[in-house]
Structures are given as C-alpha cells and as structure tokens.
Scaffold this motif. Structure first.
Motif, PDB file in Angstrom:
ATOM      1  N   LEU A   5      -1.544   5.848  38.795  1.00  0.00           N
ATOM      2  CA  LEU A   5      -0.105   5.854  38.527  1.00  0.00           C
ATOM      3  C   LEU A   5       0.174   5.757  37.030  1.00  0.00           C
ATOM      4  O   LEU A   5       1.023   6.485  36.494  1.00  0.00           O
ATOM      5  CB  LEU A   5       0.584   4.699  39.268  1.00  0.00           C
ATOM      6  CG  LEU A   5       0.674   4.852  40.788  1.00  0.00           C
ATOM      7  CD1 LEU A   5       1.019   3.512  41.430  1.00  0.00           C
ATOM      8  CD2 LEU A   5       1.682   5.914  41.164  1.00  0.00           C
ATOM      9  N   VAL A   6      -0.548   4.885  36.343  1.00  0.00           N
ATOM     10  CA  VAL A   6      -0.364   4.762  34.894  1.00  0.00           C
ATOM     11  C   VAL A   6      -0.804   6.042  34.195  1.00  0.00           C
ATOM     12  O   VAL A   6      -0.124   6.530  33.289  1.00  0.00           O
ATOM     13  CB  VAL A   6      -1.103   3.519  34.345  1.00  0.00           C
ATOM     14  CG1 VAL A   6      -1.179   3.549  32.824  1.00  0.00           C
ATOM     15  CG2 VAL A   6      -0.410   2.241  34.812  1.00  0.00           C
ATOM     16  N   ASP A   7      -1.929   6.599  34.620  1.00  0.00           N
ATOM     17  CA  ASP A   7      -2.429   7.836  34.010  1.00  0.00           C
ATOM     18  C   ASP A   7      -1.396   8.959  34.137  1.00  0.00           C
ATOM     19  O   ASP A   7      -1.089   9.644  33.157  1.00  0.00           O
ATOM     20  CB  ASP A   7      -3.748   8.246  34.658  1.00  0.00           C
ATOM     21  CG  ASP A   7      -4.299   9.530  34.068  1.00  0.00           C
ATOM     22  OD1 ASP A   7      -4.438   9.622  32.832  1.00  0.00           O
ATOM     23  OD2 ASP A   7      -4.595  10.457  34.846  1.00  0.00           O
ATOM     24  N   ILE A   8      -0.863   9.121  35.314  1.00  0.00           N
ATOM     25  CA  ILE A   8       0.147  10.167  35.515  1.00  0.00           C
ATOM     26  C   ILE A   8       1.411   9.832  34.720  1.00  0.00           C
ATOM     27  O   ILE A   8       2.049  10.709  34.138  1.00  0.00           O
ATOM     28  CB  ILE A   8       0.445  10.365  37.010  1.00  0.00           C
ATOM     29  CG1 ILE A   8      -0.795  10.941  37.713  1.00  0.00           C
ATOM     30  CG2 ILE A   8       1.651  11.293  37.219  1.00  0.00           C
ATOM     31  CD1 ILE A   8      -0.697  10.979  39.225  1.00  0.00           C
ATOM     32  N   PHE A  16       8.233   5.652  33.475  1.00  0.00           N
ATOM     33  CA  PHE A  16       8.561   4.243  33.667  1.00  0.00           C
ATOM     34  C   PHE A  16       8.511   3.862  35.142  1.00  0.00           C
ATOM     35  O   PHE A  16       7.984   2.810  35.511  1.00  0.00           O
ATOM     36  CB  PHE A  16       9.936   3.932  33.066  1.00  0.00           C
ATOM     37  CG  PHE A  16      10.294   2.486  33.114  1.00  0.00           C
ATOM     38  CD1 PHE A  16       9.786   1.597  32.174  1.00  0.00           C
ATOM     39  CD2 PHE A  16      11.135   1.993  34.101  1.00  0.00           C
ATOM     40  CE1 PHE A  16      10.111   0.248  32.217  1.00  0.00           C
ATOM     41  CE2 PHE A  16      11.461   0.645  34.152  1.00  0.00           C
ATOM     42  CZ  PHE A  16      10.946  -0.221  33.207  1.00  0.00           C
ATOM     43  N   VAL A  17       9.031   4.728  35.998  1.00  0.00           N
ATOM     44  CA  VAL A  17       9.011   4.469  37.442  1.00  0.00           C
ATOM     45  C   VAL A  17       7.575   4.284  37.934  1.00  0.00           C
ATOM     46  O   VAL A  17       7.284   3.384  38.722  1.00  0.00           O
ATOM     47  CB  VAL A  17       9.717   5.610  38.214  1.00  0.00           C
ATOM     48  CG1 VAL A  17       9.499   5.493  39.704  1.00  0.00           C
ATOM     49  CG2 VAL A  17      11.212   5.609  37.889  1.00  0.00           C
ATOM     50  N   GLU A  33       5.714   0.973  39.508  1.00  0.00           N
ATOM     51  CA  GLU A  33       5.010   1.053  40.794  1.00  0.00           C
ATOM     52  C   GLU A  33       3.570   0.572  40.651  1.00  0.00           C
ATOM     53  O   GLU A  33       3.048  -0.114  41.528  1.00  0.00           O
ATOM     54  CB  GLU A  33       5.033   2.483  41.340  1.00  0.00           C
ATOM     55  CG  GLU A  33       4.399   2.582  42.713  1.00  0.00           C
ATOM     56  CD  GLU A  33       4.401   3.973  43.303  1.00  0.00           C
ATOM     57  OE1 GLU A  33       3.680   4.167  44.307  1.00  0.00           O
ATOM     58  OE2 GLU A  33       5.095   4.871  42.786  1.00  0.00           O
ATOM     59  N   ALA A  34       2.925   0.920  39.543  1.00  0.00           N
ATOM     60  CA  ALA A  34       1.554   0.471  39.297  1.00  0.00           C
ATOM     61  C   ALA A  34       1.490  -1.047  39.256  1.00  0.00           C
ATOM     62  O   ALA A  34       0.588  -1.659  39.834  1.00  0.00           O
ATOM     63  CB  ALA A  34       1.022   1.069  37.997  1.00  0.00           C
ATOM     64  N   TYR A  43       1.334  -3.044  29.517  1.00  0.00           N
ATOM     65  CA  TYR A  43       1.366  -2.437  28.183  1.00  0.00           C
ATOM     66  C   TYR A  43       2.303  -1.232  28.144  1.00  0.00           C
ATOM     67  O   TYR A  43       3.137  -1.108  27.244  1.00  0.00           O
ATOM     68  CB  TYR A  43      -0.046  -2.035  27.757  1.00  0.00           C
ATOM     69  CG  TYR A  43      -0.049  -1.253  26.471  1.00  0.00           C
ATOM     70  CD1 TYR A  43       0.073  -1.903  25.253  1.00  0.00           C
ATOM     71  CD2 TYR A  43      -0.129   0.132  26.482  1.00  0.00           C
ATOM     72  CE1 TYR A  43       0.101  -1.189  24.058  1.00  0.00           C
ATOM     73  CE2 TYR A  43      -0.100   0.855  25.298  1.00  0.00           C
ATOM     74  CZ  TYR A  43       0.011   0.188  24.087  1.00  0.00           C
ATOM     75  OH  TYR A  43       0.052   0.908  22.929  1.00  0.00           O
ATOM     76  N   ASN A  44       2.168  -0.336  29.118  1.00  0.00           N
ATOM     77  CA  ASN A  44       2.992   0.870  29.109  1.00  0.00           C
ATOM     78  C   ASN A  44       4.458   0.574  29.392  1.00  0.00           C
ATOM     79  O   ASN A  44       5.337   1.250  28.859  1.00  0.00           O
ATOM     80  CB  ASN A  44       2.425   1.910  30.078  1.00  0.00           C
ATOM     81  CG  ASN A  44       1.222   2.599  29.474  1.00  0.00           C
ATOM     82  OD1 ASN A  44       1.352   3.417  28.588  1.00  0.00           O
ATOM     83  ND2 ASN A  44       0.032   2.231  29.935  1.00  0.00           N
TER      84      ASN A  44
END
Length: 118
Positions: free
Chosen positions: A61-64, A78-79, A83-84, A96-97
C-alpha cells in the motif's frame, strides 16, 4: 508462481501461499500490483493474525502510494498510507509518508506528530 497457484487451488485461503504469490508478483515488476494487492487482502482476511500478511499488505500500500504521489496524485496516495497504517499499526514507513503528506499540505505541526512515530 505456478507452485503457489497450484497450492491455492487446493487451499484458496492459505495466507502463506497468498502472501508468497503476492510477493513474487510485486518483485516481477510486470504491472500485476493490483493482483498482488488483492491476494494480500485475501491473505489478511483469511488469517487476520498473520503479521507477515499484514506487513506485506502495508508495504505494498505504501509502495503504490509513493507511486501515486510521484504521479501527481497525493490525495490518493494519502488514502493508501492511512490504510497501510490501519493494516499494520507498527509500519514505520506509513507514519513517515503520512508525515510527508501533511508537511507537503502545509500542516507542519501534524507532520511532526507523525514524524515522531516513524
């Protein structure tokens, strides 16, 4: 890939096989990220206690999300970061993101809160 697919024919809810196949699909870089995400969602649903499946899904999820942000879609990213974090509350990269997203949106005080958790 074939061995995982064969195993899933016999046991469609096997979280380890779902997670393994998803990992292979992501590592192949052949545009099968959506399929990998679906497999990881199935793995978490089949075995909610699987830390491995939750961590793999959060990572994807973060990668995408990073790919979406790079493509100029920060709200969509951000969504996925949120979710991640809901999938794996200990996933530092999600914090972090989310912090970076808040900083980019002009909310430095909120960003600092999330940086502190990363």
């Amino acid at each position: 890939v074939g061995l995982y697919e064969r195993a899933l024919r016999y046991e469609p809810g096997d979280a380890a096989a779902l997670t393994g196949l998803a990992g292979l699909l992501v590592s192949r870089f052949d545009g099968r990220l959506a399929e990998a995400m679906g497999l990881l969602r199935r793995a978490v649903a089949a075995n909610p206690g699987s830390a491995e499946a939750r961590r793999a899904l959060a990572g994807l999820l973060v990668d995408i999300g990073v790919r979406l942000k790079t493509a100029g879609l920060p709200e969509d990213a951000f969504v996925l970061y949120v979710e991640a974090l809901g999938t794996d509350p200990g996933y530092d990269s999600a914090y972090y993101n989310i912090a970076v997203a808040h900083a980019d949106a002009g909310r430095p005080d909120v960003a600092l809160e999330f940086y502190g958790k990363a």
